[in-house]
Design a protein around this motif. Structure first.
Motif, PDB file in Angstrom:
ATOM      1  N   ASP A 236      -9.312   2.015  -1.848  1.00 15.21           N
ATOM      2  CA  ASP A 236     -10.827   1.933  -1.633  1.00 15.21           C
ATOM      3  C   ASP A 236     -10.709   0.284  -1.028  1.00 15.21           C
ATOM      4  O   ASP A 236     -11.049  -0.055  -1.956  1.00 15.21           O
ATOM      5  CB  ASP A 236     -11.510   2.543  -2.813  1.00 15.21           C
ATOM      6  N   GLY A 237      -9.097   0.093  -1.053  1.00 15.72           N
ATOM      7  CA  GLY A 237      -9.195  -1.361  -1.087  1.00 15.72           C
ATOM      8  C   GLY A 237      -8.823  -2.192  -2.249  1.00 15.72           C
ATOM      9  O   GLY A 237      -9.254  -3.557  -2.134  1.00 15.72           O
ATOM     10  N   TYR A 238      -8.335  -1.701  -3.230  1.00 15.03           N
ATOM     11  CA  TYR A 238      -8.009  -1.795  -4.607  1.00 15.03           C
ATOM     12  C   TYR A 238      -7.225  -1.447  -5.249  1.00 15.03           C
ATOM     13  O   TYR A 238      -7.355   0.100  -4.687  1.00 15.03           O
ATOM     14  CB  TYR A 238      -9.180  -2.483  -5.734  1.00 15.03           C
ATOM     15  N   THR A 239      -6.038  -1.848  -5.896  1.00 16.96           N
ATOM     16  CA  THR A 239      -4.809  -1.303  -6.469  1.00 16.96           C
ATOM     17  C   THR A 239      -5.445  -0.564  -7.923  1.00 16.96           C
ATOM     18  O   THR A 239      -4.433   0.822  -7.635  1.00 16.96           O
ATOM     19  CB  THR A 239      -3.588  -1.885  -6.655  1.00 16.96           C
ATOM     20  N   ASP A 240      -6.088  -0.903  -8.634  1.00 13.17           N
ATOM     21  CA  ASP A 240      -6.100  -0.031  -9.633  1.00 13.17           C
ATOM     22  C   ASP A 240      -7.889  -0.806 -10.558  1.00 13.17           C
ATOM     23  O   ASP A 240      -7.729  -1.367  -9.650  1.00 13.17           O
ATOM     24  CB  ASP A 240      -5.092  -0.388 -11.061  1.00 13.17           C
ATOM     25  N   SER A 241      -7.913  -0.274 -11.341  1.00 14.51           N
ATOM     26  CA  SER A 241      -9.165  -0.447 -12.136  1.00 14.51           C
ATOM     27  C   SER A 241      -9.235  -1.694 -12.641  1.00 14.51           C
ATOM     28  O   SER A 241      -8.080  -1.991 -13.376  1.00 14.51           O
ATOM     29  CB  SER A 241     -10.009   0.883 -13.301  1.00 14.51           C
ATOM     30  N   ALA A 242     -10.251  -2.558 -12.808  1.00 13.23           N
ATOM     31  CA  ALA A 242     -10.679  -3.809 -13.258  1.00 13.23           C
ATOM     32  C   ALA A 242     -11.420  -3.448 -14.744  1.00 13.23           C
ATOM     33  O   ALA A 242     -11.571  -4.550 -15.027  1.00 13.23           O
ATOM     34  CB  ALA A 242     -10.979  -4.175 -12.478  1.00 13.23           C
TER      35      ALA A 242
END
Ligand SMILES: [Zn+2]
Length: 262
Positions: free
Chosen positions: A218-224
């Motif tokens: 989704d355009g990011y690698t891991d949860s923030a």
């Protein structure tokens, strides 16, 4: 004290610095989508801050100038999400070489590229190599996460997710320490530890990729989810110190041929 800033100089002071053997550090960054939670200027905010602080520190023990940050990079793999300004890889390579050649024309013979965006890395190294082949000059290039890998491992930065990853816990922690007002906290509602598929890494030096998979799902690698400003400040300090040490080492190598640490 900002007299280490290239862009605060005049043509006369810069000519003198060139004659005195100053190195010029050129920071590379990006303007690209960083998931729903971070500003598109994330890599530029991080890159500009670390380059400024690391150069300020290193300039006390080696002769260097800091050039303006190049805030548009090679981000083709993010275009489909919107919020992205990008050069193609061939344009970017040419642009870096032409910036290097501008410095050579101005009399500088030592050029260091300092990078804060993964997509720039291959062209950065190639530009540094091409410039040193074509001109009688010294060049060096590195991304901040390579310079600070062991310091960040000692701080257990990987507990945040991928380091640096993209728009995950690590980068969100850095932005939380720098410009917290730019984080959209309401968009961080993802479960912790949801590591996204990025590039299936393979052995070091290999590349494997699949169309549309180069940005994470989704355009990011891991949860923030776990992002933390205090930890982000600690990571940033480690990055600045590792980068400053490398700049001094590279400066000594360029000035006196002193061996670089492995
Ligand atoms: Zn980023």
């Amino acid at each position: 004290m900002t007299d280490f800033l290239f862009h605060h100089g005049t043509r006369e002071t810069l000519k003198r610095h060139a004659d005195e053997g100053y190195a010029v550090v050129v920071p590379l960054a990006a303007t690209e989508q960083h998931g729903p939670n971070l500003p598109v200027f994330t890599d530029s905010l991080i890159g500009e801050h670390l380059a400024f602080e690391a150069c300020k520190q290193a300039a006390t023990s080696t002769k260097l100038l800091l050039a303006p940050t190049l805030v548009v990079g090679c981000s083709q793999h993010h275009l489909a999400f919107g919020g992205t300004l990008s050069f193609t890889s061939s344009t970017y390579l040419l642009m870096l070489k032409e910036i290097g050649e501008s410095l050579v024309s101005g009399g500088f013979r030592k050029i260091i590229f300092l990078n804060a965006h993964g997509g720039n890395e291959p062209m950065m190294h190639q530009a540094a190599q091409d410039l040193a082949v074509q001109h009688d000059i010294w060049t060096a290039s590195a991304s901040y996460w390579s310079l600070s890998r062991s310091a960040l491992t000692e701080l257990h930065a990987q507990e945040m997710g991928m380091v640096p990853g993209h728009a995950g816990g690590f980068e969100t922690s850095l932005i939380a320490s720098l410009t917290p007002d730019l984080i959209r906290n309401e968009s961080i509602d993802r479960p912790a530890h949801s590591q996204r598929s990025w590039i299936n890494a393979g052995p070091p030096g290999s590349f494997v990729g699949k169309h549309s998979y180069l940005t994470g799902v989704d355009g990011y690698t891991d949860s923030a989810h776990q992002a933390d400003a205090a930890k982000g400040a600690m990571y940033m300090q480690a990055i600045i110190e590792s980068t400053a040490q490398w700049l001094v080492q590279v400066g000594n190598w360029m000035n006196e041929g002193v061996e670089l640490a492995p």
